[in-house]
Structure formats: structure tokens, C-alpha cells
Design a protein around this motif. Structure first.
Motif, PDB file in Angstrom:
ATOM      1  N   LYS A 115       6.926  14.767  -0.217  1.00 43.30           N
ATOM      2  CA  LYS A 115       6.055  13.766  -0.825  1.00 43.30           C
ATOM      3  C   LYS A 115       6.803  12.829  -1.782  1.00 43.30           C
ATOM      4  O   LYS A 115       6.751  11.606  -1.666  1.00 43.30           O
ATOM      5  CB  LYS A 115       4.922  14.488  -1.563  1.00 43.30           C
ATOM      6  N   GLU A 116       7.515  13.437  -2.759  1.00 43.94           N
ATOM      7  CA  GLU A 116       8.159  12.602  -3.780  1.00 43.94           C
ATOM      8  C   GLU A 116       9.288  11.752  -3.205  1.00 43.94           C
ATOM      9  O   GLU A 116       9.510  10.628  -3.631  1.00 43.94           O
ATOM     10  CB  GLU A 116       8.716  13.483  -4.893  1.00 43.94           C
ATOM     11  N   THR A 117      10.000  12.318  -2.243  1.00 42.81           N
ATOM     12  CA  THR A 117      11.113  11.585  -1.644  1.00 42.81           C
ATOM     13  C   THR A 117      10.579  10.376  -0.883  1.00 42.81           C
ATOM     14  O   THR A 117      11.124   9.270  -0.955  1.00 42.81           O
ATOM     15  CB  THR A 117      11.905  12.522  -0.705  1.00 42.81           C
ATOM     16  N   LEU A 118       9.491  10.592  -0.185  1.00 39.99           N
ATOM     17  CA  LEU A 118       8.879   9.511   0.585  1.00 39.99           C
ATOM     18  C   LEU A 118       8.350   8.415  -0.344  1.00 39.99           C
ATOM     19  O   LEU A 118       8.538   7.217  -0.086  1.00 39.99           O
ATOM     20  CB  LEU A 118       7.741  10.100   1.432  1.00 39.99           C
ATOM     21  N   ARG A 119       7.731   8.829  -1.433  1.00 45.07           N
ATOM     22  CA  ARG A 119       7.240   7.817  -2.381  1.00 45.07           C
ATOM     23  C   ARG A 119       8.408   7.087  -3.042  1.00 45.07           C
ATOM     24  O   ARG A 119       8.332   5.888  -3.328  1.00 45.07           O
ATOM     25  CB  ARG A 119       6.315   8.464  -3.422  1.00 45.07           C
ATOM     26  N   ALA A 120       9.500   7.797  -3.279  1.00 42.60           N
ATOM     27  CA  ALA A 120      10.696   7.133  -3.823  1.00 42.60           C
ATOM     28  C   ALA A 120      11.211   6.096  -2.832  1.00 42.60           C
ATOM     29  O   ALA A 120      11.609   4.987  -3.217  1.00 42.60           O
ATOM     30  CB  ALA A 120      11.784   8.161  -4.129  1.00 42.60           C
ATOM     31  N   ALA A 121      11.171   6.436  -1.548  1.00 45.70           N
ATOM     32  CA  ALA A 121      11.616   5.486  -0.520  1.00 45.70           C
ATOM     33  C   ALA A 121      10.754   4.230  -0.553  1.00 45.70           C
ATOM     34  O   ALA A 121      11.264   3.104  -0.475  1.00 45.70           O
ATOM     35  CB  ALA A 121      11.553   6.149   0.858  1.00 45.70           C
ATOM     36  N   GLU A 122       9.448   4.417  -0.702  1.00 48.51           N
ATOM     37  CA  GLU A 122       8.546   3.255  -0.771  1.00 48.51           C
ATOM     38  C   GLU A 122       8.845   2.409  -2.006  1.00 48.51           C
ATOM     39  O   GLU A 122       8.894   1.182  -1.941  1.00 48.51           O
ATOM     40  CB  GLU A 122       7.078   3.731  -0.793  1.00 48.51           C
ATOM     41  N   HIS A 123       9.062   3.080  -3.131  1.00 42.51           N
ATOM     42  CA  HIS A 123       9.407   2.396  -4.381  1.00 42.51           C
ATOM     43  C   HIS A 123      10.682   1.556  -4.187  1.00 42.51           C
ATOM     44  O   HIS A 123      10.741   0.383  -4.563  1.00 42.51           O
ATOM     45  CB  HIS A 123       9.604   3.445  -5.480  1.00 42.51           C
ATOM     46  N   LEU A 124      11.695   2.163  -3.590  1.00 43.06           N
ATOM     47  CA  LEU A 124      12.979   1.482  -3.402  1.00 43.06           C
ATOM     48  C   LEU A 124      12.834   0.323  -2.423  1.00 43.06           C
ATOM     49  O   LEU A 124      13.370  -0.762  -2.643  1.00 43.06           O
ATOM     50  CB  LEU A 124      14.024   2.483  -2.899  1.00 43.06           C
ATOM     51  N   LYS A 125      12.112   0.559  -1.352  1.00 44.32           N
ATOM     52  CA  LYS A 125      11.870  -0.485  -0.345  1.00 44.32           C
ATOM     53  C   LYS A 125      11.234  -1.704  -1.006  1.00 44.32           C
ATOM     54  O   LYS A 125      11.626  -2.845  -0.740  1.00 44.32           O
ATOM     55  CB  LYS A 125      10.934   0.082   0.730  1.00 44.32           C
ATOM     56  N   GLY A 126      10.287  -1.426  -1.887  1.00 46.28           N
ATOM     57  CA  GLY A 126       9.606  -2.507  -2.603  1.00 46.28           C
ATOM     58  C   GLY A 126      10.543  -3.316  -3.474  1.00 46.28           C
ATOM     59  O   GLY A 126      10.261  -4.471  -3.801  1.00 46.28           O
ATOM     60  N   ARG A 127      11.643  -2.711  -3.875  1.00 47.55           N
ATOM     61  CA  ARG A 127      12.614  -3.430  -4.698  1.00 47.55           C
ATOM     62  C   ARG A 127      13.729  -4.037  -3.848  1.00 47.55           C
ATOM     63  O   ARG A 127      14.712  -4.548  -4.375  1.00 47.55           O
ATOM     64  CB  ARG A 127      13.210  -2.481  -5.741  1.00 47.55           C
ATOM     65  N   GLY A 128      13.588  -3.934  -2.540  1.00 47.83           N
ATOM     66  CA  GLY A 128      14.579  -4.557  -1.662  1.00 47.83           C
ATOM     67  C   GLY A 128      15.847  -3.752  -1.455  1.00 47.83           C
ATOM     68  O   GLY A 128      16.840  -4.260  -0.939  1.00 47.83           O
ATOM     69  N   VAL A 129      15.817  -2.482  -1.847  1.00 50.51           N
ATOM     70  CA  VAL A 129      16.987  -1.616  -1.677  1.00 50.51           C
ATOM     71  C   VAL A 129      17.078  -1.185  -0.208  1.00 50.51           C
ATOM     72  O   VAL A 129      16.068  -0.818   0.398  1.00 50.51           O
ATOM     73  CB  VAL A 129      16.865  -0.375  -2.594  1.00 50.51           C
ATOM     74  N   ARG A 130      18.275  -1.225   0.364  1.00 43.68           N
ATOM     75  CA  ARG A 130      18.472  -0.724   1.721  1.00 43.68           C
ATOM     76  C   ARG A 130      18.435   0.802   1.708  1.00 43.68           C
ATOM     77  O   ARG A 130      19.019   1.428   0.827  1.00 43.68           O
ATOM     78  CB  ARG A 130      19.825  -1.200   2.271  1.00 43.68           C
ATOM     79  N   LEU A 131      17.782   1.382   2.700  1.00 42.40           N
ATOM     80  CA  LEU A 131      17.593   2.845   2.727  1.00 42.40           C
ATOM     81  C   LEU A 131      18.308   3.490   3.901  1.00 42.40           C
ATOM     82  O   LEU A 131      18.146   3.064   5.045  1.00 42.40           O
ATOM     83  CB  LEU A 131      16.099   3.177   2.841  1.00 42.40           C
ATOM     84  N   VAL A 132      19.079   4.528   3.579  1.00 43.17           N
ATOM     85  CA  VAL A 132      19.712   5.343   4.609  1.00 43.17           C
ATOM     86  C   VAL A 132      19.149   6.753   4.458  1.00 43.17           C
ATOM     87  O   VAL A 132      19.310   7.371   3.405  1.00 43.17           O
ATOM     88  CB  VAL A 132      21.243   5.399   4.430  1.00 43.17           C
TER      89      VAL A 132
END
Lengths: 324, 324
Positions: free
Chosen positions: B89-106
Motif C-alpha cells: 500500500k505505502e509503496t504504491l502511494r509513494a509511487a503515485e506521489h512521485l509520479k505527481g511530481r514528475g519523477v521517473r519511476l523504476v
């Protein structure tokens, strides 16, 4: 204790001048390094900088720094070090390492004319002054203010004058609860300590540097979010859990632990900074002060345990008794 | 187990292409975030980047990130996330948070078509592939190579082909010692686990995510330098201490604990990666591999304890059994 606070507060002009000089010269990184409880004492200010500003900030144990370096440090960086004795071996060697890289050093030490003060560009000596954090509220607060990240700092700094007397009130208000806690739990075979954000360093260092070091009580400290990734499975109705609740931004994580642990052990104690009044401090500043408020509360546990166990907080088996 | 390694190694071209694209686009920060053992698994790569390069690097628990942010992140940053289930749960929400800031996700995930893969720019699925760290040796190694910080990477990557079979040898070589360790200590009321540098995350997560979570064994983990700032006082001749020795740059800190603890408890066990041969891996690369070598060793403790206690590693009281 109020006089002890005044001893630091009276150095406000000197401390703020250090902040002005640091900002005047500019910097690319604010870096905290020390060992044990000393680094833990400074880490809430790393949180504060991260949470309030865009300023580049980091921290590392001095022992690690000496062996791995910290790759963001440059001759435009500023490091903060603290040591009660002013001669903690690893901290002093870290200072030398940093000096060699051209990093400006600000040290906060307990005694005058120590080796750490000697090597530092700036030094604040607190002697019997308490809490040491007061130095950092003024120093980091002023830096954040100059950088435009803490517009209310002037009022905050004014109100900090009232912090020492407010903390005396906290200690009085907490004493009864802490006395009962000490009586109930000083013989527990295993103690889980939990906290988050700016109170994670408190949970970590109080359990290790006070309960383990000075009372030889066995502990496990874990941060509130990490509790749910393993330690939760240890809960049974007779497992002693102590939870610290912050008024900082991670409070939700503590409240989640409170709900869960309350269902699975009868030995949960919550210490919540919210329960304590701070006369002379505006509500809007409380979110920065959880570490000093909690330290005042926890001091009443130590003092009461010391009496109950008749085991002085100053006895050590090994620390600084032999070379290692 | 050799096949499991091949499953990841066979994705080398894909993994290295991700590294090339990340570097081709440029970045200002490499950032690791996840929860519990998943973040601990990635933290040695934060060490590696810090120790070998000038690259801006950091990490934070996902739960903390969601509440405090991480002030160095920008839309030029790259974040690495990992989750076995792909839906923590928390990791997924962190991914959404980062995505919203334009961070590339691996993301590195255990199962196909997970929500974490869905939201990520790049994803590597390891299924039954082990060790997961192999993904990061290739990914981070290649990034360091492209940035000029790891000229020997091509040879390292070639030799990594031999890592899975080398780890099978490690497990075989460690089994007898671990079987005795499990028999001797599975009933200990308190276990101190110590490690440093790239093995600190191993000491932290093995004690919490394996012994506590899956065997309900009480532990305290502390890093080798911090051990001397409190926990040392707990040592008595019958206190169980387990020390992990790394071949990374902080080894001296572990050796110091070994000397001290050996004098004050009869129940000290040292697991030292140096004791294990790695056929097909050059000596000069061993310093990067302590976490996977140690994980192979420790796996033999878990498997032997499971048999002795007849307590399956898969039993949970609470984790993912209820909402919290």
C-alpha cells in the motif's frame, strides 16, 4: 533548570550571528555528524530543514563518514557536530576529516576549551545549559529565516525564551505517569520503543543511550511505519510497548500504531506531547518542539527508575572504562 | 536456485537499456523508496553510489515520504521502488506521489501486471528469480559505468553470470554452522544483531523481517559503530550476540565489535562473508557483494530454525491478516 535554559538563550545574539555569517558566505549543504545520542539529538533539525525548505541537507554517523565519505560534501558545505565532552574520538576525527575537505565546522559542546571547539570555525558551549536543542532551534531557525523558509522565526525565537520554564511544567505534569511507568515496567525482559519522524531519533536514543546504557534494560526500537514490517508479530498481551506520539507531520503513523498495539497488548504506554501544556509558546510552534517536550517527559522515567532500581544513571560496565 | 538466478540475468540487456535511457535523459538524483525489507534490500546500492561516485543519492521510507516529502526531489529525479507483491500500500502511494511530481519511476516487482508496474516508467519482474539484488547490480552498476564511476563494470557484469552458482556454494558451505546456530539459539529470549555499512540493512531487516516476523523471536539490531553508544552495556556472558562482518569499506567497525564482544559474552557468533568462496567472481568485486553473500548464509539459519521449531516461516499472527 530555568537558569540552565537561560544560559543558552542568553547566547542568542552570538548564535544568530553564526547563522548570518554562514548564510552570508553561502553554502551548498547543511550536514550533521556525530555519534550515538549526539547525532540523534540533531536529526530532528534535518527533518525540519527537509520539511520547511529546499535546502540541501544530510547526516551520517561520524564513524561511517570516516570510512565511506559523504559524496555531496564540498568546500562550500557546513557541518554541525556536537559532543558533550568535546573529545568523543570519532566525532573529533570526523571534524578533522571535514576540515581537510574545507568544510566549515559549527560545534556545540558541553565544556570549554575542548579539542572539538579548537578545530571548529564556530563553537557554542552550553556547560550546564539545557536543553541543547535550544541552540539548534535558534541556529537552524535563523538560517531557515534568512533563506526565506521560516518567516515566523522572529516570533518563534522570542517565545523560545519561555521554553525552559514550559519544560519545567512538562516535567512536573509528567512525573506521576512516569513514576507509575517506572514502577510497572522496570523489570520487563524486553521493551519495544516506537516513534516516528522527529521523534524517531528520540525513541532510538532514549532506549539505547538511557535504558540500555545506564539501566541495562533490554530494548528494541523501531519506527512507527517499520513496526508494521516485522515487529508487530511479537505482540502478545504481556509484551511491553512504549509509543511516543509526535505533533510533527508524521503523527498519523504513530496513531496507527496506537490503534493496533492497543488491541494486542495490555502493556501499551503512550507518551503524547499533545498532553502537555507549553505556557508562553503559541500553538503554531508546537509542531517543531516535540523532541524537547518528549525529552522532558522521558527524563522523569529515568529519574524514577534510578530511584526504584537503586541503580545510578552514572554507572557503566564498559563505556569509556576501557579501550575498544 | 541457479535457474532462479538465470531468470534475472537473462534480462541483463533489458536492464542495461533502462540504465542507458536514464542516463541519456540525465538526472539530478537517484532515490530509493519502499517499506521494510524492500527498502533495506536497496540501501546497499545507496552506499555503493555514495562510495564510488559523486552522484546525488538518497532514500526514505515510503510512509515518511508521503507525510514529509523529500526536498531534493525534482522532475529530473529517478526513483527506484521494489515490492514483492507489487501492491504494498505505502509503496504504491509513494509511487503515485512521485509520479505527481514528475519523477521517473523504476520498479522491481515479484509478479507480473501489478499496480506498481502499471504506474512505473520502467519495470523489471523477477518472479521466482533470485537474488533480487542482481537486478540492482546490473542497473546501478551500468549507471555508474556510464557516469564514469565504475570502469570495471563490463567485467563485473560478465562475472555476475556466475553469482547464482556461487551463492549455491555459499549456502552449502554455511549450512552446518547455521544448523548449529539455529539449534543453540532459537530459544534465546533476546538477540542482539550487529552489522555496518552495506550489511547494516541486512542486520536490520533479517532480524526484523525474518526472525521477528516469521519466527516471533525477539531482537535488537544496532549498527557496529552505534553498538558502542549504549547497547554494549547489556553484554554479559550469556547474552546472545550475532555479528555480520562485511567486506565493504566499514569492515573495521565490525572487527572492533568482534574484539570487544568476544571478551564479554560466550554467545557471540560471527558470520563473515570472507569465509565463503565465490567461484567465478574476481577478488576485486567481492567488496560489492557482501549483502547477497550474507543473505545466502542467513537463509540457512531461517531454514534450519523452521525445521527445529516446526514453526513455518509463512505463519503470521497479524501481517496482512487484518486492516491496520
Amino acid at each position: 533548570m530555568i537558569e540552565n535554559g537561560a544560559y543558552i538563550y542568553n547566547q542568542r545574539a552570538k548564535i544568530e550571528k553564526i547563522a548570518e555569517e554562514i548564510c552570508g558566505q553561502g553554502f551548498d549543504l547543511l550536514f550533521f555528524t556525530s555519534s550515538g545520542g549526539s547525532l540523534a539529538m540533531m536529526q530532528p533539525f534535518e527533518h525540519m530543514i527537509n520539511n520547511m525548505s529546499e535546502i540541501n541537507v544530510g547526516s551520517m554517523l561520524s564513524a561511517d563518514l570516516l570510512l565511506t565519505g559523504y559524496n555531496r560534501l564540498s568546500d562550500r558545505s557546513v557541518a554541525f557536530l556536537t559532543s558533550k565532552s568535546g573529545d568523543t574520538k570519532e566525532t573529533l576525527r570526523a571534524a578533522e576529516h571535514l576540515k581537510g575537505r574545507g568544510v566549515r565546522l559549527v560545534s556545540v559542546v558541553g565544556v570549554e576549551e575542548s579539542p572539538l571547539e579548537e578545530i571548529s570555525d564556530y563553537s557554542i558551549v552550553y556547560k550546564e545549559g539545557r536543553p541543547q536543542e535550544l541552540v539548534f532551534y535558534l541556529l537552524i531557525g535563523k538560517i531557515l529565516y534568512i533563506q526565506g523558509a521560516f518567516p515566523d522565526y522572529p516570533q518563534f525565537a522570542e517565545e523560545l525564551r519561555n521554553l525552559p520554564s514550559a519544560l519545567v511544567q512538562v516535567r512536573k505534569a509528567a512525573d506521576e505517569k512516569c513514576k507509575k511507568y517506572a514502577a510497572d515496567y522496570h523489570k520487563e525482559p524486553y521493551n519495544i520503543w516506537i516513534g516516528s519522524g522527529d521523534l524517531w531519533p528520540t525513541a532510538y536514543s532514549y532506549s539505547m543511550c538511557v535504558l540500555e546504557e545506564s539501566q541495562w534494560i533490554r530494548t528494541k526500537s523501531v519506527s512507527s511505519p517499520e513496526f508494521f514490517h516485522g515487529t508487530l508479530e511479537l505482540l502478545e498481551e504481556d509484551v511491553c510497548v512504549t509509543l511516543l506520539l509526535t505533533e510533527g507531520p508524521t503523527r498519523l503513523l504513530d496513531e496507527r500504531v496506537k490503534r493496533f498495539a492497543g488491541q494486542h497488548t495490555k502493556k501499551l504506554t503512550c507518551f503524547d506531547t499533545k498532553d502537555y501544556q507549553l505556557p508562553g509558546i503559541s500553538k503554531c510552534f508546537r509542531c517543531y518542539l516535540s523532541p524537547v517536550v518528549m525529552a522532558a517527559v522521558l527524563q522523569r522515567i529515568s529519574k524514577n527508575i534510578e530511584v526504584i532500581t537503586n541503580h545510578s544513571l552514572d554507572i557503566r560496565r564498559y563505556y569509556r572504562k576501557s579501550d575498544y
